[in-house]
Design an enzyme around this catalytic site. Structure first.
Site, PDB file in Angstrom:
ATOM      1  N   ARG A  69     -25.173  24.609  -2.760  1.00  0.00           N
ATOM      2  CA  ARG A  69     -24.901  25.945  -3.887  1.00  0.00           C
ATOM      3  C   ARG A  69     -24.555  27.398  -3.507  1.00  0.00           C
ATOM      4  O   ARG A  69     -25.883  27.279  -2.950  1.00  0.00           O
ATOM      5  CB  ARG A  69     -25.697  25.844  -5.147  1.00  0.00           C
ATOM      6  N   HIS A 113     -24.334  36.538  -8.150  1.00  0.00           N
ATOM      7  CA  HIS A 113     -25.164  36.060  -8.037  1.00  0.00           C
ATOM      8  C   HIS A 113     -25.502  37.530  -8.040  1.00  0.00           C
ATOM      9  O   HIS A 113     -26.410  38.231  -6.743  1.00  0.00           O
ATOM     10  CB  HIS A 113     -25.709  35.226  -7.104  1.00  0.00           C
ATOM     11  N   GLU A 158     -27.406  33.301 -13.534  1.00  0.00           N
ATOM     12  CA  GLU A 158     -28.942  34.158 -14.149  1.00  0.00           C
ATOM     13  C   GLU A 158     -28.454  35.241 -15.607  1.00  0.00           C
ATOM     14  O   GLU A 158     -29.017  36.045 -15.083  1.00  0.00           O
ATOM     15  CB  GLU A 158     -29.958  33.658 -13.864  1.00  0.00           C
ATOM     16  N   ASN A 281     -31.320  26.836 -14.264  1.00  0.00           N
ATOM     17  CA  ASN A 281     -32.349  27.052 -13.287  1.00  0.00           C
ATOM     18  C   ASN A 281     -33.297  26.632 -13.711  1.00  0.00           C
ATOM     19  O   ASN A 281     -33.506  27.693 -14.964  1.00  0.00           O
ATOM     20  CB  ASN A 281     -31.910  27.990 -12.720  1.00  0.00           C
ATOM     21  N   TYR A 283     -37.807  27.332 -13.138  1.00  0.00           N
ATOM     22  CA  TYR A 283     -39.152  27.175 -13.027  1.00  0.00           C
ATOM     23  C   TYR A 283     -40.048  27.677 -13.324  1.00  0.00           C
ATOM     24  O   TYR A 283     -41.225  26.799 -12.701  1.00  0.00           O
ATOM     25  CB  TYR A 283     -38.487  28.965 -12.286  1.00  0.00           C
ATOM     26  N   GLU A 343     -31.404  24.904  -9.358  1.00  0.00           N
ATOM     27  CA  GLU A 343     -32.088  25.901  -8.826  1.00  0.00           C
ATOM     28  C   GLU A 343     -33.369  25.095  -9.359  1.00  0.00           C
ATOM     29  O   GLU A 343     -33.555  25.367 -10.564  1.00  0.00           O
ATOM     30  CB  GLU A 343     -32.040  27.536  -9.284  1.00  0.00           C
TER      31      GLU A 343
HETATM   32  C1  GBH Z   1     -34.012  33.149  -9.844  1.00  0.00           C
HETATM   33  O1  GBH Z   1     -34.318  33.931 -10.552  1.00  0.00           O
HETATM   34  C2  GBH Z   1     -32.366  33.588  -9.270  1.00  0.00           C
HETATM   35  O2  GBH Z   1     -31.432  32.911  -9.368  1.00  0.00           O
HETATM   36  C3  GBH Z   1     -32.381  33.134  -7.351  1.00  0.00           C
HETATM   37  O3  GBH Z   1     -32.230  34.278  -6.684  1.00  0.00           O
HETATM   38  C4  GBH Z   1     -34.414  34.056  -6.460  1.00  0.00           C
HETATM   39  O4  GBH Z   1     -34.696  33.957  -5.365  1.00  0.00           O
HETATM   40  C5  GBH Z   1     -35.119  32.657  -7.422  1.00  0.00           C
HETATM   41  O5  GBH Z   1     -34.871  32.279  -8.446  1.00  0.00           O
HETATM   42  C6  GBH Z   1     -36.238  32.862  -6.989  1.00  0.00           C
HETATM   43  O6  GBH Z   1     -36.786  34.002  -7.708  1.00  0.00           O
HETATM   44  O7  GBH Z   1     -43.884  35.706 -14.796  1.00  0.00           O
HETATM   45  O8  GBH Z   1     -45.011  33.482 -14.144  1.00  0.00           O
HETATM   46  O9  GBH Z   1     -43.078  33.543 -16.346  1.00  0.00           O
HETATM   47  C7  GBH Z   1     -35.084  33.073 -10.695  1.00  0.00           C
HETATM   48  C8  GBH Z   1     -35.918  34.045 -12.237  1.00  0.00           C
HETATM   49  C9  GBH Z   1     -38.039  35.219 -13.489  1.00  0.00           C
HETATM   50  C10 GBH Z   1     -38.086  32.639 -13.128  1.00  0.00           C
HETATM   51  C11 GBH Z   1     -38.988  35.543 -13.398  1.00  0.00           C
HETATM   52  C12 GBH Z   1     -39.253  32.552 -13.169  1.00  0.00           C
HETATM   53  C13 GBH Z   1     -40.660  34.378 -14.170  1.00  0.00           C
HETATM   54  C14 GBH Z   1     -42.048  33.607 -13.470  1.00  0.00           C
HETATM   55  N1  GBH Z   1     -37.055  33.994 -12.277  1.00  0.00           N
HETATM   56  N2  GBH Z   1     -39.268  33.786 -14.203  1.00  0.00           N
HETATM   57  S1  GBH Z   1     -43.819  34.475 -14.746  1.00  0.00           S
END
Ligand code: GBH
Length: 438
Positions: A69, A113, A158, A281, A283, A343
């Protein structure tokens, strides 16, 4: 065939910002403004992928992944956002796609993006309805060249983060801090998505998806104000970007004036144009509390203590992925299309050892545990068709510049030398152990 892949994005890896007719994007402008990005880093060179793409394709072949991707830089293809097509820009992506296919790697392009052409920003960016139409025109141009070879397209990456960080808080390009008045940037992105779905289909696209970052939301307590704040966050972060796409209706936003008074008759039908897959995605989960009196937003991030954290400080909660996926299925039922995890990954302070290796055991555990959580969701009936590690390479991490390393491959920014990490070898072995039909 389950897709096991890696992911990147144009501004984060390509560099070559002024080459071969590329126009400026909002990120070029933003990163060059003092104080916006940590240590003044920019994507001018990034990983120099624009020149080193054959090496990066070889790295993917070595990894044995069957999908990649990446994102297409809109201003590389249309330097002023609309009108004249830059042939050299399109040629670049065509060469990349052909090289991937030759190695058995399915190309999965994302059309947006976050690197909006600056010329469109000067006409209002995503606050302007016109940008949605320009996005569909751009989608048609790219698909006109590549639709015969691409199995899966992603329209937006996103849109929540782009709205929230770029338009509400101003910590990403284009750096506007409009708080809840940023909501039109949500609607116009979603309208652009819907128009692009139709343009892609008209150009012969096979499968089309949108990628959202979704987060399970946990109230900080069982008290009424915290519960209400958590619901507001779930609405603004998750449902705002999924309900209109999957159900054809926005959640109730009347509490956030001016809300969505930019919505016109017929827009929701466009936004709900059928899609073939949903990109997710993941995290981490988010814990939300009631805001302080007088705060500009209807929620406050309460942090999620009690978990290990990544170098970024984000909590590591693998089972949150299972919780998220089963929660999506419970919420949307038959309206939920098959899912790709587009992601998932973590930043670590990876250092080259004296022996020239990078022993990122933490990343290996992170990926292993999240893949296991994804499997548990599949066992509970969620239809997941792909998983993409963020990221193939260490790269330009937006407001953090080059400080956060997410790659399976280490990049030495002084020499641009790539060194596969231990996690690269682990993922290669893992992918090889999978049946192609799992
Ligand atoms: C993605 O965004 C993007 O698509 C990518 O470009 C980027 O490089 C990658 O992730 C890594 O950052 O404050 O501890 O709760 C991720 C969006 C927004 C996910 C903030 C985690 C909060 C963590 N992020 N979010 S926390």
């Amino acid at each position: 065939m389950f897709l096991w892949g890696t992911a990147t994005a144009a501004y984060q890896i390509e560099g070559a910002a002024d080459e071969d007719g590329r126009g400026p994007s909002v990120w070029d402008v933003f990163a060059h403004e003092p104080g916006r990005v940590r240590d003044g880093h920019t994507g001018d060179v990034a990983c120099d992928h624009y020149h080193r793409w054959p090496e990066d394709v070889a790295l993917m072949a070595g990894l044995g992944v069957n999908a990649y991707r990446f994102s297409v830089s809109w201003p590389r293809v249309l330097p002023s956002g609309a009108g004249e097509v830059n042939a050299k820009g399109l040629d670049f992506y065509e060469r990349l796609v052909d090289a991937l296919l030759e190695k058995g790697v399915q190309p999965v392009p994302t059309l947006f993006h976050w690197d909006l052409p600056q010329a469109l920003e000067e006409r209002g960016g995503w606050l302007s309805r016109d940008t949605a139409a320009r996005f569909a025109d751009y989608a048609a141009v790219v698909a006109g060249r590549l639709a015969d070879r691409v199995p899966l397209w992603i329209t937006l990456n996103e849109p929540f983060v782009h709205m929230a960080y770029g338009y509400a808080m101003g910590v990403h390009a284009p750096g506007r801090a409009l708080l809840t008045e940023a909501l039109p940037a949500a609607h116009h992105q979603l309208l652009g998505h819907g128009l692009a779905v139709r343009a892609l289909r008209a150009a012969g696209a096979r499968e089309v998806a949108i990628t959202n970052n979704c987060t399970p939301v946990r109230p900080a307590s069982r008290e009424e104000p915290d519960l209400r704040a958590a619901e507001a966050y779930d609405i603004l972060h998750n449902r705002l970007f999924l309900d209109p796409v999957l159900l054809g209706a926005y959640p109730d936003l009347s509490a956030y004036p001016p809300g969505l008074d930019c919505v016109r008759d017929g827009d929701l039908e466009v936004i709900a144009s059928p899609i073939d897959a949903l990109g997710v995605n993941y995290y981490n989960p988010t814990r939300i509390a009631a805001p302080e009196a007088g705060a500009g937003l209807p929620f406050a991030d309460a942090g999620l203590p009690g978990h290990p954290t990544t170098a970024f400080g984000w909590p590591v909660v693998p089972d949150g992925l299972r919780e998220l996926l089963t929660g999506l299925k419970a919420r949307y039922g038959a309206a939920l299309p098959p899912i790709h995890i587009t992601e998932n990954g973590c930043s670590q302070e990876d250092v080259l050892t004296a022996g020239g290796t990078i022993e990122d055991e933490g990343r290996i555990a992170f990926l292993r545990d999240h893949i296991a959580a994804m499997r548990r969701a599949m066992d509970e009936g969620v239809d997941v068709r792909g998983y993409f590690v963020w990221s193939l390479l260490d790269n330009f991490e937006w407001a953090e510049g080059y400080h956060q390393r997410f790659g399976l491959v280490h990049v030495d920014y002084a020499t641009l030398r790539r060194t596969p990490k231990a996690s690269y070898r682990w993922y290669a072995e893992f992918v090889r152990s999978q049946n192609t039909d799992t």
